[in-house]
Design a protein around this motif. Structure first.
Motif, PDB file in Angstrom:
ATOM      1  N   GLU A 127       0.873  -1.181   0.000  1.00 14.87           N
ATOM      2  CA  GLU A 127       0.000   0.000   0.000  1.00 14.87           C
ATOM      3  C   GLU A 127       0.903   1.221   0.000  1.00 14.87           C
ATOM      4  N   ASN A 128       0.964   1.907  -1.121  1.00 10.41           N
ATOM      5  CA  ASN A 128       1.846   3.057  -1.237  1.00 10.41           C
ATOM      6  C   ASN A 128       1.287   4.254  -0.467  1.00 10.41           C
ATOM      7  N   VAL A 129       2.095   5.274  -0.309  1.00  7.35           N
ATOM      8  CA  VAL A 129       1.668   6.497   0.363  1.00  7.35           C
ATOM      9  C   VAL A 129       0.586   7.165  -0.484  1.00  7.35           C
ATOM     10  N   GLY A 130      -0.433   7.707   0.173  1.00 13.29           N
ATOM     11  CA  GLY A 130      -1.527   8.338  -0.553  1.00 13.29           C
ATOM     12  C   GLY A 130      -1.065   9.521  -1.386  1.00 13.29           C
ATOM     13  N   ASN A 131      -0.959   9.299  -2.678  1.00 17.32           N
ATOM     14  CA  ASN A 131      -0.418  10.299  -3.583  1.00 17.32           C
ATOM     15  C   ASN A 131      -0.536   9.723  -4.997  1.00 17.32           C
ATOM     16  N   LEU A 132      -0.976  10.547  -5.926  1.00 16.41           N
ATOM     17  CA  LEU A 132      -1.193  10.032  -7.286  1.00 16.41           C
ATOM     18  C   LEU A 132      -0.012  10.279  -8.212  1.00 16.41           C
ATOM     19  N   ILE A 133       0.957  11.059  -7.770  1.00 14.24           N
ATOM     20  CA  ILE A 133       2.024  11.448  -8.684  1.00 14.24           C
ATOM     21  C   ILE A 133       3.353  10.773  -8.353  1.00 14.24           C
ATOM     22  N   CYS A 134       3.841  11.051  -7.145  1.00 20.38           N
ATOM     23  CA  CYS A 134       5.202  10.622  -6.812  1.00 20.38           C
ATOM     24  C   CYS A 134       5.428   9.112  -6.867  1.00 20.38           C
ATOM     25  N   PRO A 135       4.521   8.295  -6.337  1.00 19.78           N
ATOM     26  CA  PRO A 135       4.816   6.858  -6.318  1.00 19.78           C
ATOM     27  C   PRO A 135       4.992   6.246  -7.713  1.00 19.78           C
ATOM     28  N   VAL A 136       4.450   6.917  -8.722  1.00 20.32           N
ATOM     29  CA  VAL A 136       4.472   6.335 -10.064  1.00 20.32           C
ATOM     30  C   VAL A 136       5.899   6.165 -10.584  1.00 20.32           C
ATOM     31  N   ALA A 137       6.750   7.138 -10.269  1.00 18.80           N
ATOM     32  CA  ALA A 137       8.112   7.128 -10.815  1.00 18.80           C
ATOM     33  C   ALA A 137       9.004   6.089 -10.143  1.00 18.80           C
ATOM     34  N   PHE A 138       8.583   5.602  -8.964  1.00 14.00           N
ATOM     35  CA  PHE A 138       9.456   4.716  -8.206  1.00 14.00           C
ATOM     36  C   PHE A 138       9.031   3.257  -8.307  1.00 14.00           C
ATOM     37  N   ASP A 139       9.744   2.540  -9.138  1.00 20.67           N
ATOM     38  CA  ASP A 139       9.549   1.104  -9.243  1.00 20.67           C
ATOM     39  C   ASP A 139       9.960   0.484  -7.918  1.00 20.67           C
ATOM     40  N   LEU A 140       9.126  -0.408  -7.396  1.00 16.07           N
ATOM     41  CA  LEU A 140       9.463  -1.045  -6.118  1.00 16.07           C
ATOM     42  C   LEU A 140       9.898  -2.491  -6.313  1.00 16.07           C
ATOM     43  N   GLY A 141       9.707  -2.981  -7.524  1.00 13.00           N
ATOM     44  CA  GLY A 141       9.983  -4.385  -7.779  1.00 13.00           C
ATOM     45  C   GLY A 141       8.705  -5.186  -7.900  1.00 13.00           C
ATOM     46  N   GLU A 142       7.577  -4.471  -8.022  1.00 10.29           N
ATOM     47  CA  GLU A 142       6.270  -5.119  -8.116  1.00 10.29           C
ATOM     48  C   GLU A 142       6.073  -5.753  -9.494  1.00 10.29           C
ATOM     49  N   ASP A 143       5.064  -6.646  -9.564  1.00  9.50           N
ATOM     50  CA  ASP A 143       4.675  -7.185 -10.856  1.00  9.50           C
ATOM     51  C   ASP A 143       3.667  -6.276 -11.528  1.00  9.50           C
ATOM     52  N   PHE A 144       2.762  -5.730 -10.717  1.00 15.53           N
ATOM     53  CA  PHE A 144       1.724  -4.856 -11.257  1.00 15.53           C
ATOM     54  C   PHE A 144       1.529  -3.636 -10.378  1.00 15.53           C
ATOM     55  N   LYS A 145       1.265  -2.529 -11.034  1.00 16.76           N
ATOM     56  CA  LYS A 145       0.789  -1.371 -10.299  1.00 16.76           C
ATOM     57  C   LYS A 145      -0.732  -1.386 -10.392  1.00 16.76           C
ATOM     58  N   VAL A 146      -1.389  -1.110  -9.273  1.00 15.30           N
ATOM     59  CA  VAL A 146      -2.847  -1.034  -9.254  1.00 15.30           C
ATOM     60  C   VAL A 146      -3.222   0.413  -8.913  1.00 15.30           C
ATOM     61  N   ALA A 147      -3.909   1.061  -9.826  1.00 14.01           N
ATOM     62  CA  ALA A 147      -4.362   2.431  -9.574  1.00 14.01           C
ATOM     63  C   ALA A 147      -5.776   2.377  -9.020  1.00 14.01           C
ATOM     64  N   LEU A 148      -6.014   3.062  -7.923  1.00 11.78           N
ATOM     65  CA  LEU A 148      -7.363   3.079  -7.351  1.00 11.78           C
ATOM     66  C   LEU A 148      -7.945   4.485  -7.423  1.00 11.78           C
ATOM     67  N   LEU A 149      -9.245   4.513  -7.597  1.00 12.55           N
ATOM     68  CA  LEU A 149      -9.960   5.767  -7.730  1.00 12.55           C
ATOM     69  C   LEU A 149     -11.326   5.555  -7.100  1.00 12.55           C
ATOM     70  N   SER A 150     -11.782   6.506  -6.296  1.00 13.29           N
ATOM     71  CA  SER A 150     -13.093   6.319  -5.682  1.00 13.29           C
ATOM     72  C   SER A 150     -14.137   7.173  -6.383  1.00 13.29           C
ATOM     73  N   THR A 151     -15.401   6.794  -6.190  1.00 13.29           N
ATOM     74  CA  THR A 151     -16.491   7.498  -6.860  1.00 13.29           C
ATOM     75  C   THR A 151     -16.654   8.933  -6.353  1.00 13.29           C
ATOM     76  N   THR A 152     -15.973   9.262  -5.244  1.00 18.51           N
ATOM     77  CA  THR A 152     -16.081  10.641  -4.737  1.00 18.51           C
ATOM     78  C   THR A 152     -15.012  11.554  -5.329  1.00 18.51           C
ATOM     79  N   GLU A 153     -14.209  11.021  -6.233  1.00 17.30           N
ATOM     80  CA  GLU A 153     -13.075  11.811  -6.734  1.00 17.30           C
ATOM     81  C   GLU A 153     -13.267  12.446  -8.108  1.00 17.30           C
ATOM     82  N   GLY A 154     -14.288  12.069  -8.836  1.00 12.94           N
ATOM     83  CA  GLY A 154     -14.429  12.670 -10.167  1.00 12.94           C
ATOM     84  C   GLY A 154     -13.966  11.733 -11.261  1.00 12.94           C
ATOM     85  N   GLU A 155     -14.810  11.614 -12.284  1.00 13.20           N
ATOM     86  CA  GLU A 155     -14.564  10.655 -13.366  1.00 13.20           C
ATOM     87  C   GLU A 155     -13.325  10.971 -14.164  1.00 13.20           C
ATOM     88  N   ASP A 156     -12.923  12.258 -14.145  1.00 11.07           N
ATOM     89  CA  ASP A 156     -11.844  12.650 -15.055  1.00 11.07           C
ATOM     90  C   ASP A 156     -10.447  12.506 -14.449  1.00 11.07           C
TER      91      ASP A 156
END
Ligand SMILES: Nc1nc2c(ncn2[C@@H]2O[C@H](COP(=O)(O)OP(=O)(O)O)[C@@H](O)[C@H]2O)c(=O)[nH]1
Ligand SMILES: [Mg+2]
Ligand SMILES: [Zn+2]
Lengths: 247, 128
Positions: free
Chosen positions: A144-173
């Motif tokens: 579970e990465n730190v709550g942030n949509l920008i910074c964690p993207v640049a840092f590969d951790l050695g994962e197989d997959f990145k999972v992006a989460l978005l909630s219905t309270t945040e806006g479709e765009d």
């Protein structure tokens, strides 16, 4: 490189092609590099990946804004997978260990990384946390990465997959606002779908936007609170893990 | 700010490169920033002078090369450069595309002036 003829500088045989001499002024130099700024992180991430793969472990790196529902989704996921898939969690938080506490007691080993001033986890910190949570039975590791949509993207951790989460309270765009995350994450999870009736959330618009920035991306739409939509998410996770002989 | 920590990481890396190449003073750093790198060019430009303060890079100019998104198409096998917010093959319109470029944050090149080398080269040129 010599800017007049392109020959290597420091070349002892610096007599150009014999037939002509252009004037050589080597006072200005240009060193071509093409070196990634995060090369060191990438190297450590690759080490983590190899280490995890040697143990047959599949790793997901969960990235979203604060409050999207990463921890609740993990809590519910761990509860249901307990006894079926052996899980581990590394959770990053800037100050508290609240998330780690919430995730305890659900059959998974949990490690907390306090990032303090940093807005992301990096491969080095993960490398230190891995031995804490991984044992020989572990099949699935959630980070579970730190709550942030920008910074964690640049840092590969050695994962197989990145999972992006978005909630219905945040806006479709949001996928259009943060394409660097949504275009790279192999999986997108829409959380809090139980709230849709109370919001002006346009599900079709969300689907269209996410397919624009990442055509063909795997998308789950679920509510960790009511459990609706959890089944296909859990199905997916179970299919990810290679069957390990349970000892 | 994300860009400041990236700029500082970059500065440390460049200082190391300068030491290993015997570069005493840097005139210009060229950095490649991809459209999908998650790095904001303007924020990076803003962060750079702060990051170079009291380092070997002090006085160096930053030049940014923007790297657009490139995809290859799994249907028609061509390479094209779509809008990052609308990833489609520009040749056939297919959405079965893979991003092959546009995610980088790279130190592209370093430019520097080094007076000691001039004499060496003039001597060499004089030989022939
Ligand atoms: N209604 C609803 N609330 C949710 C859901 N998932 C999370 N929440 C709430 O959203 C808040 C933030 O969730 P949390 O898991 O801590 O988010 P995180 O910061 O991404 O880890 C909490 O109050 C959760 O109870 C959901 O599916 N439906
Ligand atoms: Mg959390
Ligand atoms: Zn095509």
């Amino acid at each position: 490189m010599c800017k007049d003829c392109g020959c290597e500088e420091g070349n002892a045989n610096h007599a150009h092609h014999g037939h002509h001499q252009h004037k050589h002024d080597h006072s200005a130099h240009r060193l071509e590099l093409g070196q990634k700024v995060l090369a060191e992180n990438d190297r450590l991430a690759e080490q983590n990946r190899i280490w995890l793969h040697e143990r047959g472990i599949v790793t997901l790196n969960l990235i979203s804004a604060p409050g999207t529902g990463k921890t609740l989704l993990l809590e519910e996921t761990l509860k249901i997978l307990e006894g079926k898939v052996s899980c581990a969690v590394i959770t990053g938080d800037q100050q508290t260990d609240n998330d780690a506490k919430r995730l305890q007691g659900k059959g998974a080993k949990v490690a907390q990384i306090e990032t303090v001033n940093s807005c992301h986890l990096d491969a080095h910190r993960i490398a230190h946390a891995l031995p804490e949570v991984i044992d020989e039975d572990t099949q699935l590791l959630f980070i579970e990465n730190v709550g942030n949509l920008i910074c964690p993207v640049a840092f590969d951790l050695g994962e197989d997959f990145k999972v992006a989460l978005l909630s219905t309270t945040e806006g479709e765009d949001k996928p259009l606002k943060y394409p660097s995350l949504f275009s790279v994450a192999q999986v997108t999870v829409l959380t809090k779908t139980d709230l849709i009736p109370y919001l002006q959330w346009d599900l079709d618009l969300f689907r269209e936007y996410i397919q624009r920035v990442h055509p063909g991306v795997y998308t789950f739409e679920l509510s960790a609170l009511t459990g609706i939509g959890m089944e296909s998410w859990l199905d997916y996770l179970q299919k990810l893990v290679p069957s390990k002989t349970v000892k | 700010m994300h860009e400041l920590s990236l700029a500082s990481t970059m500065v440390e890396q460049i200082e190391e490169l300068m030491r290993s190449h015997g570069i005493k003073q840097l005139d210009k750093v060229t950095v490649t920033i991809g459209a999908l790198s998650g790095v904001d060019c303007e924020a990076f430009e803003f962060a750079f002078p702060i990051a170079v303060e009291k380092t070997l890079l002090e006085g160096a100019v930053l030049s940014i090369v923007f790297q657009s998104v490139e995809v290859t198409c799994r249907d028609c096998a061509t390479r094209s450069s779509p809008d990052p917010l609308y990833l489609r093959c520009q040749t056939c319109g297919s959405n079965a595309v893979d991003v092959v470029s546009g995610r980088d944050l790279m130190i592209q090149s370093l430019e520097y002036t080094d007076s000691t080398d001039i004499t060496l080269c003039e001597t060499e040129s004089g030989l022939t």
